[in-house]
Scaffold this motif. Structure first.
Motif, PDB file in Angstrom:
ATOM      1  N   LEU A 209      44.431 -21.992  -8.532  1.00 39.61           N
ATOM      2  CA  LEU A 209      44.451 -23.379  -8.930  1.00 39.61           C
ATOM      3  C   LEU A 209      43.785 -23.736 -10.080  1.00 39.61           C
ATOM      4  O   LEU A 209      44.410 -23.910 -11.285  1.00 39.61           O
ATOM      5  N   GLU A 210      42.411 -23.277 -10.314  1.00 38.84           N
ATOM      6  CA  GLU A 210      41.572 -23.273 -11.326  1.00 38.84           C
ATOM      7  C   GLU A 210      42.275 -22.504 -12.492  1.00 38.84           C
ATOM      8  O   GLU A 210      42.149 -23.095 -13.771  1.00 38.84           O
ATOM      9  N   ALA A 211      42.784 -21.482 -12.309  1.00 43.72           N
ATOM     10  CA  ALA A 211      43.087 -20.567 -13.342  1.00 43.72           C
ATOM     11  C   ALA A 211      44.543 -21.116 -13.852  1.00 43.72           C
ATOM     12  O   ALA A 211      44.797 -20.842 -15.106  1.00 43.72           O
ATOM     13  N   GLY A 212      45.255 -21.633 -12.984  1.00 40.64           N
ATOM     14  CA  GLY A 212      46.587 -21.684 -13.192  1.00 40.64           C
ATOM     15  C   GLY A 212      46.917 -23.281 -13.886  1.00 40.64           C
ATOM     16  O   GLY A 212      47.783 -23.485 -14.922  1.00 40.64           O
ATOM     17  N   LEU A 213      45.975 -24.052 -13.735  1.00 39.39           N
ATOM     18  CA  LEU A 213      46.044 -25.483 -14.292  1.00 39.39           C
ATOM     19  C   LEU A 213      46.556 -25.509 -15.779  1.00 39.39           C
ATOM     20  O   LEU A 213      47.347 -26.003 -16.415  1.00 39.39           O
ATOM     21  N   PRO A 214      45.419 -24.945 -16.314  1.00 34.84           N
ATOM     22  CA  PRO A 214      45.378 -24.888 -17.847  1.00 34.84           C
ATOM     23  C   PRO A 214      46.801 -24.230 -18.384  1.00 34.84           C
ATOM     24  O   PRO A 214      47.385 -24.646 -19.588  1.00 34.84           O
ATOM     25  N   GLY A 215      47.013 -22.909 -18.019  1.00 33.83           N
ATOM     26  CA  GLY A 215      48.146 -22.424 -18.250  1.00 33.83           C
ATOM     27  C   GLY A 215      49.457 -23.332 -18.017  1.00 33.83           C
ATOM     28  O   GLY A 215      50.464 -23.130 -19.194  1.00 33.83           O
ATOM     29  N   ILE A 216      49.705 -23.844 -17.070  1.00 32.74           N
ATOM     30  CA  ILE A 216      50.736 -24.604 -16.668  1.00 32.74           C
ATOM     31  C   ILE A 216      51.101 -25.945 -17.738  1.00 32.74           C
ATOM     32  O   ILE A 216      51.976 -25.940 -18.390  1.00 32.74           O
ATOM     33  N   ARG A 217      49.579 -26.425 -17.831  1.00 32.67           N
ATOM     34  CA  ARG A 217      49.693 -27.489 -19.097  1.00 32.67           C
ATOM     35  C   ARG A 217      50.165 -27.011 -20.414  1.00 32.67           C
ATOM     36  O   ARG A 217      50.958 -27.589 -21.082  1.00 32.67           O
ATOM     37  N   ASP A 218      49.578 -25.812 -20.821  1.00 37.70           N
ATOM     38  CA  ASP A 218      49.998 -25.201 -22.022  1.00 37.70           C
ATOM     39  C   ASP A 218      51.516 -24.995 -22.291  1.00 37.70           C
ATOM     40  O   ASP A 218      52.004 -25.154 -23.247  1.00 37.70           O
ATOM     41  N   GLY A 219      52.187 -24.511 -21.105  1.00 35.66           N
ATOM     42  CA  GLY A 219      53.510 -24.337 -21.299  1.00 35.66           C
ATOM     43  C   GLY A 219      54.495 -25.726 -21.257  1.00 35.66           C
ATOM     44  O   GLY A 219      55.562 -25.461 -21.636  1.00 35.66           O
ATOM     45  N   LEU A 220      53.782 -26.937 -20.929  1.00 39.33           N
ATOM     46  CA  LEU A 220      54.683 -27.779 -20.916  1.00 39.33           C
ATOM     47  C   LEU A 220      54.740 -28.468 -22.399  1.00 39.33           C
ATOM     48  O   LEU A 220      54.127 -28.220 -23.252  1.00 39.33           O
ATOM     49  N   THR A 221      56.011 -29.049 -22.731  1.00 42.60           N
ATOM     50  CA  THR A 221      56.325 -29.630 -24.099  1.00 42.60           C
ATOM     51  C   THR A 221      55.528 -30.800 -24.000  1.00 42.60           C
ATOM     52  O   THR A 221      55.134 -31.379 -23.084  1.00 42.60           O
ATOM     53  N   PRO A 222      55.271 -31.262 -25.608  1.00 46.29           N
ATOM     54  CA  PRO A 222      54.473 -32.530 -25.651  1.00 46.29           C
ATOM     55  C   PRO A 222      55.064 -33.577 -24.982  1.00 46.29           C
ATOM     56  O   PRO A 222      56.241 -33.608 -24.877  1.00 46.29           O
ATOM     57  N   GLY A 223      54.094 -34.151 -24.256  1.00 48.64           N
ATOM     58  CA  GLY A 223      54.670 -35.501 -23.396  1.00 48.64           C
ATOM     59  C   GLY A 223      55.115 -35.122 -22.099  1.00 48.64           C
ATOM     60  O   GLY A 223      55.420 -36.054 -21.324  1.00 48.64           O
ATOM     61  N   GLY A 224      55.065 -33.962 -21.614  1.00 49.50           N
ATOM     62  CA  GLY A 224      55.272 -33.576 -20.322  1.00 49.50           C
ATOM     63  C   GLY A 224      54.380 -33.679 -19.299  1.00 49.50           C
ATOM     64  O   GLY A 224      53.401 -34.221 -19.548  1.00 49.50           O
ATOM     65  N   VAL A 225      54.964 -33.770 -18.049  1.00 51.46           N
ATOM     66  CA  VAL A 225      54.115 -34.366 -16.851  1.00 51.46           C
ATOM     67  C   VAL A 225      53.744 -32.960 -15.976  1.00 51.46           C
ATOM     68  O   VAL A 225      54.498 -32.116 -15.868  1.00 51.46           O
ATOM     69  N   LEU A 226      52.551 -33.120 -15.542  1.00 52.74           N
ATOM     70  CA  LEU A 226      52.116 -32.035 -14.649  1.00 52.74           C
ATOM     71  C   LEU A 226      51.671 -32.985 -13.387  1.00 52.74           C
ATOM     72  O   LEU A 226      50.781 -33.947 -13.321  1.00 52.74           O
ATOM     73  N   ALA A 227      52.181 -32.583 -12.200  1.00 52.11           N
ATOM     74  CA  ALA A 227      51.952 -33.149 -10.971  1.00 52.11           C
ATOM     75  C   ALA A 227      51.523 -32.278  -9.907  1.00 52.11           C
ATOM     76  O   ALA A 227      52.291 -31.342  -9.823  1.00 52.11           O
TER      77      ALA A 227
END
Ligand SMILES: C[S@@+](CC[C@H](N)C(=O)[O-])C[C@H]1O[C@@H](n2cnc3c(N)ncnc32)[C@H](O)[C@@H]1O
Length: 302
Positions: A209-227
């Motif tokens: 979880l700790e390692a994955g969150l930043p990478g998933i956020r980086d993959g989102l387009t601007p304005g994208g949502v992480l839930a």
């Protein structure tokens, strides 16, 4: 048998509304993925469990859903997520009902279950192997930090004492060790809590979880949502602190005279308090009881 009932379905549908491309990082039986599809999104579904991947592939065989086996923090998976360019990413952490209810998967504290507990049965140590090889200190830390167990050190010593005579290979062995330390008052909620602690260690869930969150956020387009939906206090703490940290405009150490950090928030936290299921949902699906949903929106220019 239903593979898994998706939790907080209405809230997930609300988050999906108006979005174009969703990555379900923990697809399970595909319940949330189906909600995203139903809202018109193109979907990338990821799971580390080959049985989940097979179930999702079968469920969406006649559709354009892309299914990927792997852990969401693995660089290969993060690359695929970034290439997919999602504007919604969902994590529904923990285990599925399918994993818990099928005794051959070895997650359950029901009698006579071989302690496997691996989300991907082809990879890593089983629960039994972990109980055999973990140091006294590791056992104690896991029972304390992941299991909130006040007698964690005693339980660790009990396991070390018992395994010197014979390995703990089944649910009964672990239940008996827990009973020996907690006494007659030990019951299903204690077994569930302490089995969950071993499961979290075996699958290295909090590091993922700790390692994955930043990478998933980086993959989102601007304005994208992480839930992220958590079921364990350790998971929820990581999600809460990570989202809060990303929303700060300065992350320099206190007292540093000149700001040398990014100097702007990476986005905003949408949930000051986590969203939890309503009573009607927990009545129908008691496994939803501990669910906590937190939402972060990535900045437009991030
Ligand atoms: C609670 S279930 C998800 C259920 C799903 N949302 C549904 O509606 O059917 C959690 C799933 O996440 C998977 N999982 C847990 N940690 C993972 C990780 N680091 N990477 C990929 N999948 C993971 C598990 O194998 C399990 O299938």
């Amino acid at each position: 048998m239903i593979y898994h009932t998706p939790v907080l379905a209405d809230e997930v549908a609300r988050l999906a509304a108006g979005r174009c491309r969703g990555v379900d990082c923990t697809a399970g039986g595909g319940g949330h993925a189906a909600i995203l599809r139903g809202a018109g999104l193109r979907v990338l579904a990821v799971d580390r469990d080959p049985e989940a991947v097979a179930a999702v592939r079968a469920r969406f065989a006649k559709s354009d859903v892309i299914v990927l086996e792997g852990r969401f923090a693995d660089p290969r998976v993060l690359d695929e997520i970034a290439r997919f360019r999602p504007d919604l990413a969902l994590l529904d952490l923990g285990v599925s009902s399918h994993q818990i209810d099928n005794e051959y998967r070895g997650f359950s504290f029901r009698r006579g279950v071989a302690l496997d507990m691996r989300m991907n049965p082809g990879v890593g140590m089983t629960g039994a192997e972990w109980l055999e090889s973990a140091t006294d200190a590791d056992l104690g830390r896991v029972f304390k930090e992941y299991g909130d167990e006040p007698r964690a050190r005693r339980l660790a010593r009990e396991i070390v004492r018992r395994r010197a005579r014979a390995p703990l290979t089944t649910s009964d062995h672990l239940v008996n060790a827990i009973r020996a330390v907690l006494g007659a008052r030990a019951g299903p909620s204690d077994f569930a809590r302490l089995f969950q602690a071993v499961r979290i260690a075996v699958n290295d869930e909090l590091s993922q979880l700790e390692a994955g969150l930043p990478g998933i956020r980086d993959g989102l387009t601007p304005g994208g949502v992480l839930a992220a939906i958590s079921y364990h206090s350790g998971e929820d703490r990581i999600v809460k602190h990570t989202f809060r940290e990303w929303a700060r405009d300065c992350v320099c150490p206190a007292g540093q005279p000149v700001c040398t950090c990014r100097g702007r928030p990476l986005g905003r936290v949408e949930t000051r308090k986590p969203i939890t299921p309503r009573d009607e949902e927990t009545c129908q699906n008691p496994r939803a009881r501990s669910a906590r949903l937190r939402v972060f929106t990535k900045a437009d220019e991030a």
